[in-house]
Design an enzyme around this catalytic site. Sequence first.
Site, short mmCIF file in Angstrom:
data_model
loop_
_atom_site.label_atom_id
_atom_site.label_comp_id
_atom_site.label_asym_id
_atom_site.label_seq_id
_atom_site.Cartn_x
_atom_site.Cartn_y
_atom_site.Cartn_z
N GLY A 9 0.83 -1.20 0.00
CA GLY A 9 0.00 0.00 0.00
C GLY A 9 0.86 1.24 0.00
O GLY A 9 2.01 1.22 -0.46
N CYS A 10 0.34 2.32 0.53
CA CYS A 10 1.05 3.60 0.59
C CYS A 10 2.40 3.41 1.27
O CYS A 10 2.48 2.92 2.39
CB CYS A 10 0.21 4.62 1.34
SG CYS A 10 1.07 6.18 1.62
#
Length: 156
Positions: A9-10
């Site tokens: 993810g981020c």
Amino acid sequence: MAKATFGAGCFWSVEELFRKVEGVMSTAVGYMGGATENPTYEEVCTDRTGHAEVVHLEYDPARVSYKELLQIFWENHNPTTFNRQGPDVGSQYRSVVFYYTPEQKEMAEKSKEELDNSGKWKDPIVTSIEPAATFYRAEEYHQRYLQKRGQSSCGL
């Protein structure tokens, strides 16, 4: 020193997570697994370069094992959502382990299989396990982004 690269993810939260692990000597956020050379953040965000947002680690295997790093990776994101983590959607947010050695590949595949068979998740794990490619370091303002702001997570 050994290398490890994970996409979960981020990359801001993933970097902060691994930065605090005893035995991790350095972290850098960037992009891996796509076709565009030297991509920018803006290009990766279009979801057209094929890159994942990743954290690249250099670690001391005498202080932290690759198996322990994998455990941290699995425990800190949802490996059952395809090209998504929380509100972030796109292939750049995919769950991926990039391996550097045959041993890392074997450990990643084994840990994925064990987790998939554990019953922890009702849906199958979709994490890809891929050979490491060129790591493109993200722009400097992304490095230690949360630390610079006195935050420990993105609040997902």
